[in-house]
Structures are given as C-alpha cells and as structure tokens.
Design a protein around this motif. Structure first.
Motif, PDB file in Angstrom:
ATOM      1  N   ALA A 198      76.166  59.829  57.909  1.00 47.25           N
ATOM      2  CA  ALA A 198      75.092  60.600  58.548  1.00 47.25           C
ATOM      3  C   ALA A 198      75.225  60.542  60.066  1.00 47.25           C
ATOM      4  O   ALA A 198      75.017  61.551  60.751  1.00 47.25           O
ATOM      5  CB  ALA A 198      73.730  60.076  58.099  1.00 47.25           C
ATOM      6  N   GLU A 199      75.597  59.372  60.587  1.00 44.90           N
ATOM      7  CA  GLU A 199      75.806  59.244  62.032  1.00 44.90           C
ATOM      8  C   GLU A 199      77.001  60.078  62.494  1.00 44.90           C
ATOM      9  O   GLU A 199      76.952  60.713  63.540  1.00 44.90           O
ATOM     10  CB  GLU A 199      75.999  57.772  62.403  1.00 44.90           C
ATOM     11  CG  GLU A 199      74.722  56.968  62.272  1.00 44.90           C
ATOM     12  CD  GLU A 199      74.927  55.468  62.396  1.00 44.90           C
ATOM     13  OE1 GLU A 199      76.099  55.010  62.508  1.00 44.90           O
ATOM     14  OE2 GLU A 199      73.921  54.740  62.362  1.00 44.90           O
ATOM     15  N   ASP A 242      73.736  71.451  58.863  1.00 46.55           N
ATOM     16  CA  ASP A 242      72.412  71.091  58.350  1.00 46.55           C
ATOM     17  C   ASP A 242      72.118  71.833  57.049  1.00 46.55           C
ATOM     18  O   ASP A 242      71.634  71.240  56.084  1.00 46.55           O
ATOM     19  CB  ASP A 242      71.321  71.392  59.384  1.00 46.55           C
ATOM     20  CG  ASP A 242      71.369  70.445  60.567  1.00 46.55           C
ATOM     21  OD1 ASP A 242      71.870  69.301  60.413  1.00 46.55           O
ATOM     22  OD2 ASP A 242      70.905  70.840  61.659  1.00 46.55           O
ATOM     23  N   ARG A 287      74.315  70.472  54.293  1.00 47.90           N
ATOM     24  CA  ARG A 287      73.826  69.148  53.894  1.00 47.90           C
ATOM     25  C   ARG A 287      72.586  69.267  53.008  1.00 47.90           C
ATOM     26  O   ARG A 287      72.465  68.564  52.003  1.00 47.90           O
ATOM     27  CB  ARG A 287      73.529  68.321  55.145  1.00 47.90           C
ATOM     28  CG  ARG A 287      73.445  66.855  54.876  1.00 47.90           C
ATOM     29  CD  ARG A 287      73.645  66.087  56.123  1.00 47.90           C
ATOM     30  NE  ARG A 287      72.398  65.947  56.832  1.00 47.90           N
ATOM     31  CZ  ARG A 287      72.241  65.258  57.932  1.00 47.90           C
ATOM     32  NH1 ARG A 287      73.267  64.662  58.484  1.00 47.90           N
ATOM     33  NH2 ARG A 287      71.083  65.151  58.509  1.00 47.90           N
ATOM     34  N   LYS A 293      74.647  55.918  55.708  1.00 44.27           N
ATOM     35  CA  LYS A 293      74.227  55.907  57.108  1.00 44.27           C
ATOM     36  C   LYS A 293      75.372  56.190  58.075  1.00 44.27           C
ATOM     37  O   LYS A 293      75.220  56.978  59.010  1.00 44.27           O
ATOM     38  CB  LYS A 293      73.578  54.556  57.438  1.00 44.27           C
ATOM     39  CG  LYS A 293      73.039  54.494  58.842  1.00 44.27           C
ATOM     40  CD  LYS A 293      72.393  53.155  59.140  1.00 44.27           C
ATOM     41  CE  LYS A 293      71.915  53.157  60.582  1.00 44.27           C
ATOM     42  NZ  LYS A 293      71.429  51.870  60.998  1.00 44.27           N
ATOM     43  N   VAL A 335      83.623  61.849  57.938  1.00 43.65           N
ATOM     44  CA  VAL A 335      82.893  62.706  56.989  1.00 43.65           C
ATOM     45  C   VAL A 335      83.836  63.176  55.879  1.00 43.65           C
ATOM     46  O   VAL A 335      83.497  63.100  54.694  1.00 43.65           O
ATOM     47  CB  VAL A 335      82.259  63.918  57.713  1.00 43.65           C
ATOM     48  CG1 VAL A 335      81.656  64.884  56.701  1.00 43.65           C
ATOM     49  CG2 VAL A 335      81.200  63.460  58.711  1.00 43.65           C
ATOM     50  N   PRO A 392      72.650  60.059  48.060  1.00 40.68           N
ATOM     51  CA  PRO A 392      72.380  60.214  49.497  1.00 40.68           C
ATOM     52  C   PRO A 392      73.630  59.966  50.340  1.00 40.68           C
ATOM     53  O   PRO A 392      74.532  59.227  49.947  1.00 40.68           O
ATOM     54  CB  PRO A 392      71.329  59.134  49.785  1.00 40.68           C
ATOM     55  CG  PRO A 392      70.805  58.707  48.466  1.00 40.68           C
ATOM     56  CD  PRO A 392      71.845  59.019  47.441  1.00 40.68           C
ATOM     57  N   ILE A 393      73.637  60.576  51.483  1.00 43.03           N
ATOM     58  CA  ILE A 393      74.748  60.395  52.410  1.00 43.03           C
ATOM     59  C   ILE A 393      74.582  59.031  53.080  1.00 43.03           C
ATOM     60  O   ILE A 393      73.517  58.734  53.624  1.00 43.03           O
ATOM     61  CB  ILE A 393      74.753  61.534  53.448  1.00 43.03           C
ATOM     62  CG1 ILE A 393      75.006  62.874  52.736  1.00 43.03           C
ATOM     63  CG2 ILE A 393      75.783  61.278  54.532  1.00 43.03           C
ATOM     64  CD1 ILE A 393      74.840  64.089  53.612  1.00 43.03           C
ATOM     65  N   LEU A 430      78.005  62.779  61.041  1.00 45.63           N
ATOM     66  CA  LEU A 430      77.547  64.171  60.976  1.00 45.63           C
ATOM     67  C   LEU A 430      76.735  64.550  62.209  1.00 45.63           C
ATOM     68  O   LEU A 430      76.800  65.690  62.667  1.00 45.63           O
ATOM     69  CB  LEU A 430      76.724  64.406  59.709  1.00 45.63           C
ATOM     70  CG  LEU A 430      77.535  64.709  58.452  1.00 45.63           C
ATOM     71  CD1 LEU A 430      76.661  64.591  57.215  1.00 45.63           C
ATOM     72  CD2 LEU A 430      78.184  66.078  58.536  1.00 45.63           C
ATOM     73  N   ASN A 464      77.770  67.629  64.497  1.00 45.12           N
ATOM     74  CA  ASN A 464      76.785  68.693  64.306  1.00 45.12           C
ATOM     75  C   ASN A 464      76.707  69.648  65.499  1.00 45.12           C
ATOM     76  O   ASN A 464      76.164  70.737  65.380  1.00 45.12           O
ATOM     77  CB  ASN A 464      75.406  68.116  63.991  1.00 45.12           C
ATOM     78  CG  ASN A 464      74.525  69.117  63.295  1.00 45.12           C
ATOM     79  OD1 ASN A 464      74.986  69.899  62.468  1.00 45.12           O
ATOM     80  ND2 ASN A 464      73.262  69.116  63.638  1.00 45.12           N
ATOM     81  N   LYS A 524      72.051  68.095  49.092  1.00 43.93           N
ATOM     82  CA  LYS A 524      70.914  67.302  48.595  1.00 43.93           C
ATOM     83  C   LYS A 524      70.245  67.987  47.411  1.00 43.93           C
ATOM     84  O   LYS A 524      69.857  67.337  46.443  1.00 43.93           O
ATOM     85  CB  LYS A 524      69.882  67.086  49.705  1.00 43.93           C
ATOM     86  CG  LYS A 524      70.302  66.096  50.746  1.00 43.93           C
ATOM     87  CD  LYS A 524      69.209  65.964  51.803  1.00 43.93           C
ATOM     88  CE  LYS A 524      69.648  65.134  52.970  1.00 43.93           C
ATOM     89  NZ  LYS A 524      68.619  65.075  54.018  1.00 43.93           N
TER      90      LYS A 524
END
Length: 138
Positions: free
Chosen positions: A95-96, A76, A79, A92, A130, A89-90, A98, A102, A83
């Motif tokens: 992001a899923e 987090d 990331r 979708k 990723v 932007p990452i 990640l 996580n 940003k």
C-alpha cells in the motif's frame, strides 16, 4: 510463480513483467522519464491482471472494456475493483509503494523533462514491489 489462467489476465500479466523489466533497464541507462512511465504502466497492467484473475470468466470481456478511459488508468479505481473482487487486503508495504507510484499519469509520456535520479529509483523500486507482490497472488 504460476501465471494467471485467464487469457485476459495473462496478457496484462505478461505485459506488466515486460514493462517492469524495461523500466529497470531504462533507469540503469539514465533514461529516467521513460523509466518512470514504464514502471507506472507495469503497475497498471499488473493491477488489471489481478482484477481479471479475480473475476468470473463471464465478466472479463466487460471488465476489459471498462479499462478504457481515465478510470482504467487510475490506480485507485483499479485497487477498489480488486477489493470488490473480495481478495485479501493489500499488505501495508505494498500500500505504501502504491502511494509512491500513485502520482503516475498517462500524460507523463508527453513530459520532456526527466525527474531526478533518486526519485526515479524510488519510483521504479516501488513499482517493482507492487508487481512482485501481485505476481505472488497468482
């Protein structure tokens, strides 16, 4: 794909690719605990490479020092730093992925029990997603 030009970013990038490959080899050989640990470590290193590649050379030594401690292992936090660098932007799907990885933690290296094979495959594949996306950012 090109490699990052920053010496610091390139080091983390190379380690990320090596650890991702190690994770896949370990997974194929039913070494599930180590596979998850190294897949997560690969993601951590790749996120660090992205941050460094997106940062001015004058800040890179400071950023590398900031990678020490719990914050340096937090996906987090990494990331958020990405940003702050003003990068795209990452996507979708990444992001899923990640979200799946996580749950990784450096303390996994001390866990003697192995996760279930299905979860390991999902985790290692998410880590690869990723890393593949990040590799395309250089």
């Amino acid at each position: 794909m090109s490699k990052p030009t920053s010496i610091h970013a390139r080091k983390f990038y190379r380690v990320a690719l090596q650890r991702q490959e190690d994770a896949e080899i370990l997974m194929r050989n039913n070494r599930f605990g180590a596979a998850v640990y190294l897949a997560g470590y690969a993601v951590e290193c790749m996120l660090k490479a992205l941050v460094l590649a997106s940062s001015p050379a004058s800040r890179q030594e400071e950023i590398v020092r900031g990678f020490r401690g719990a914050r340096g292992h937090s996906f987090d936090a990494l990331r958020e730093e990405y940003k702050r660098c003003g990068m795209a932007p990452i996507p979708k799907d990444v992001a899923e992925a990640l979200l799946i990885v996580n749950r990784w933690d450096v303390d996994l290296r001390y866990e003697p029990s192995a996760p279930r094979p299905k979860l390991v495959r999902r985790f290692v594949e998410a880590g690869k997603r990723v890393c593949d996306w990040a590799e395309g950012r250089f």
